[in-house]
Design a protein around this motif. Structure first.
Motif, mmCIF file in Angstrom:
data_model
loop_
_atom_site.group_PDB
_atom_site.id
_atom_site.type_symbol
_atom_site.label_atom_id
_atom_site.label_comp_id
_atom_site.label_asym_id
_atom_site.label_seq_id
_atom_site.Cartn_x
_atom_site.Cartn_y
_atom_site.Cartn_z
ATOM 1 N N GLU A 3 0.836 -1.206 0.000
ATOM 2 C CA GLU A 3 0.000 0.000 0.000
ATOM 3 C C GLU A 3 0.869 1.253 0.000
ATOM 4 O O GLU A 3 0.546 2.228 -0.668
ATOM 5 N N LYS A 4 1.974 1.234 0.735
ATOM 6 C CA LYS A 4 2.874 2.389 0.755
ATOM 7 C C LYS A 4 3.477 2.639 -0.615
ATOM 8 O O LYS A 4 3.619 3.779 -1.044
ATOM 9 N N MET A 5 3.819 1.571 -1.312
ATOM 10 C CA MET A 5 4.370 1.716 -2.659
ATOM 11 C C MET A 5 3.312 2.287 -3.601
ATOM 12 O O MET A 5 3.597 3.171 -4.400
ATOM 13 N N ARG A 6 2.082 1.792 -3.481
ATOM 14 C CA ARG A 6 0.987 2.287 -4.315
ATOM 15 C C ARG A 6 0.717 3.759 -4.011
ATOM 16 O O ARG A 6 0.501 4.561 -4.914
ATOM 17 N N LEU A 7 0.748 4.127 -2.743
ATOM 18 C CA LEU A 7 0.552 5.517 -2.340
ATOM 19 C C LEU A 7 1.633 6.400 -2.946
ATOM 20 O O LEU A 7 1.358 7.469 -3.475
ATOM 21 N N GLY A 8 2.885 5.941 -2.910
ATOM 22 C CA GLY A 8 3.991 6.684 -3.498
ATOM 23 C C GLY A 8 3.829 6.891 -4.997
ATOM 24 O O GLY A 8 4.181 7.948 -5.527
ATOM 25 N N GLU A 9 3.265 5.917 -5.668
ATOM 26 C CA GLU A 9 3.037 6.027 -7.112
ATOM 27 C C GLU A 9 1.901 6.998 -7.428
ATOM 28 O O GLU A 9 1.929 7.696 -8.430
ATOM 29 N N MET A 10 0.896 7.047 -6.564
ATOM 30 C CA MET A 10 -0.278 7.889 -6.790
ATOM 31 C C MET A 10 -0.028 9.352 -6.425
ATOM 32 O O MET A 10 -0.580 10.251 -7.041
ATOM 33 N N ALA A 11 0.784 9.581 -5.416
ATOM 34 C CA ALA A 11 0.957 10.928 -4.862
ATOM 35 C C ALA A 11 1.853 11.795 -5.737
ATOM 36 O O ALA A 11 2.863 11.340 -6.254
ATOM 37 N N GLY A 12 1.460 13.048 -5.860
ATOM 38 C CA GLY A 12 2.320 14.038 -6.489
ATOM 39 C C GLY A 12 3.175 14.677 -5.409
ATOM 40 O O GLY A 12 2.704 14.904 -4.296
ATOM 41 N N MET A 13 4.432 14.933 -5.680
ATOM 42 C CA MET A 13 5.325 15.519 -4.682
ATOM 43 C C MET A 13 5.806 16.869 -5.192
ATOM 44 O O MET A 13 6.132 17.013 -6.365
ATOM 45 N N GLN A 14 5.821 17.860 -4.280
ATOM 46 C CA GLN A 14 6.216 19.203 -4.685
ATOM 47 C C GLN A 14 7.021 19.867 -3.569
ATOM 48 O O GLN A 14 6.723 19.700 -2.391
ATOM 49 N N LEU A 15 8.008 20.644 -3.974
ATOM 50 C CA LEU A 15 8.796 21.437 -3.036
ATOM 51 C C LEU A 15 8.190 22.831 -2.970
ATOM 52 O O LEU A 15 7.961 23.465 -4.007
ATOM 53 N N TYR A 16 7.894 23.285 -1.762
ATOM 54 C CA TYR A 16 7.402 24.642 -1.530
ATOM 55 C C TYR A 16 8.474 25.408 -0.772
ATOM 56 O O TYR A 16 9.093 24.874 0.155
ATOM 57 N N LYS A 17 8.692 26.645 -1.144
ATOM 58 C CA LYS A 17 9.661 27.502 -0.472
ATOM 59 C C LYS A 17 9.056 28.110 0.788
ATOM 60 O O LYS A 17 7.833 28.146 0.956
ATOM 61 N N ASN A 18 9.908 28.644 1.660
ATOM 62 C CA ASN A 18 9.483 29.318 2.885
ATOM 63 C C ASN A 18 8.473 30.426 2.569
ATOM 64 O O ASN A 18 8.660 31.181 1.620
ATOM 65 N N LYS A 19 7.408 30.493 3.362
ATOM 66 C CA LYS A 19 6.347 31.513 3.247
ATOM 67 C C LYS A 19 5.477 31.352 1.999
ATOM 68 O O LYS A 19 4.760 32.265 1.624
ATOM 69 N N GLU A 20 5.510 30.192 1.365
ATOM 70 C CA GLU A 20 4.693 29.962 0.181
ATOM 71 C C GLU A 20 3.336 29.390 0.609
ATOM 72 O O GLU A 20 3.254 28.509 1.463
ATOM 73 N N VAL A 21 2.271 29.892 0.006
ATOM 74 C CA VAL A 21 0.923 29.418 0.314
ATOM 75 C C VAL A 21 0.616 28.191 -0.533
ATOM 76 O O VAL A 21 0.797 28.206 -1.749
ATOM 77 N N ILE A 22 0.146 27.143 0.120
ATOM 78 C CA ILE A 22 -0.239 25.909 -0.566
ATOM 79 C C ILE A 22 -1.687 26.025 -1.033
ATOM 80 O O ILE A 22 -2.020 25.651 -2.146
ATOM 81 N N TYR A 23 -2.536 26.531 -0.152
ATOM 82 C CA TYR A 23 -3.911 26.860 -0.542
ATOM 83 C C TYR A 23 -4.459 27.952 0.378
ATOM 84 O O TYR A 23 -3.973 28.147 1.476
ATOM 85 N N PHE A 24 -5.450 28.661 -0.148
ATOM 86 C CA PHE A 24 -6.120 29.727 0.591
ATOM 87 C C PHE A 24 -7.485 29.235 1.065
ATOM 88 O O PHE A 24 -8.062 28.308 0.483
ATOM 89 N N SER A 25 -8.007 29.903 2.079
ATOM 90 C CA SER A 25 -9.378 29.666 2.507
ATOM 91 C C SER A 25 -10.297 29.950 1.321
ATOM 92 O O SER A 25 -10.060 30.885 0.558
ATOM 93 N N ASN A 26 -11.294 29.123 1.157
ATOM 94 C CA ASN A 26 -12.280 29.212 0.076
ATOM 95 C C ASN A 26 -11.778 28.691 -1.265
ATOM 96 O O ASN A 26 -12.533 28.683 -2.226
ATOM 97 N N ASP A 27 -10.511 28.237 -1.355
ATOM 98 C CA ASP A 27 -10.063 27.549 -2.568
ATOM 99 C C ASP A 27 -10.827 26.235 -2.687
ATOM 100 O O ASP A 27 -11.248 25.649 -1.681
#
Length: 100
Positions: A3-27
């Motif tokens: 299941e962990k391997m399957r999760l790793g294949e399904m998940a998208g991975m992204q690097l966010y920099k300091n103070k970067e917004v991933i999502y806003f309220s109401n998105d």
């Protein structure tokens, strides 16, 4: 382990920099996130515009899980340092929950 391997294949991975917004309220709440490394701040803003910190998350924590039940996020997710974040669509996450 499978299941962990399957999760790793399904998940998208992204690097966010300091103070970067991933999502806003109401998105549109369409993803669930897993914090692989770094720190994330979840906060809201009062009617008067003051920030209310709801939580500080560290490595290994899940956030954005409202995507399974709601159409919009109710908080702002912002990095407090460089962070590696994995994401799954709400549908993928729900399917994973149902399998386990």
């Amino acid at each position: 382990m499978k299941e962990k391997m399957r999760l790793g294949e399904m998940a998208g991975m992204q690097l966010y920099k300091n103070k970067e917004v991933i999502y806003f309220s109401n998105d549109c709440a369409d993803k669930v996130f897993f914090l692989k490394s770094g720190k994330i701040k979840l906060s809201k803003y009062s009617d008067g515009g003051k920030e209310i910190i709801m939580s500080i998350l560290g490595s290994g924590e899940l956030f954005g899980e409202r995507a399974v039940t709601n159409r919009e996020y109710k908080e702002v997710a912002e990095t407090l340092e460089d962070a590696v974040v994995c994401s799954l669509s709400a549908q993928q996450f729900e399917a994973l929950l149902n399998r386990n």
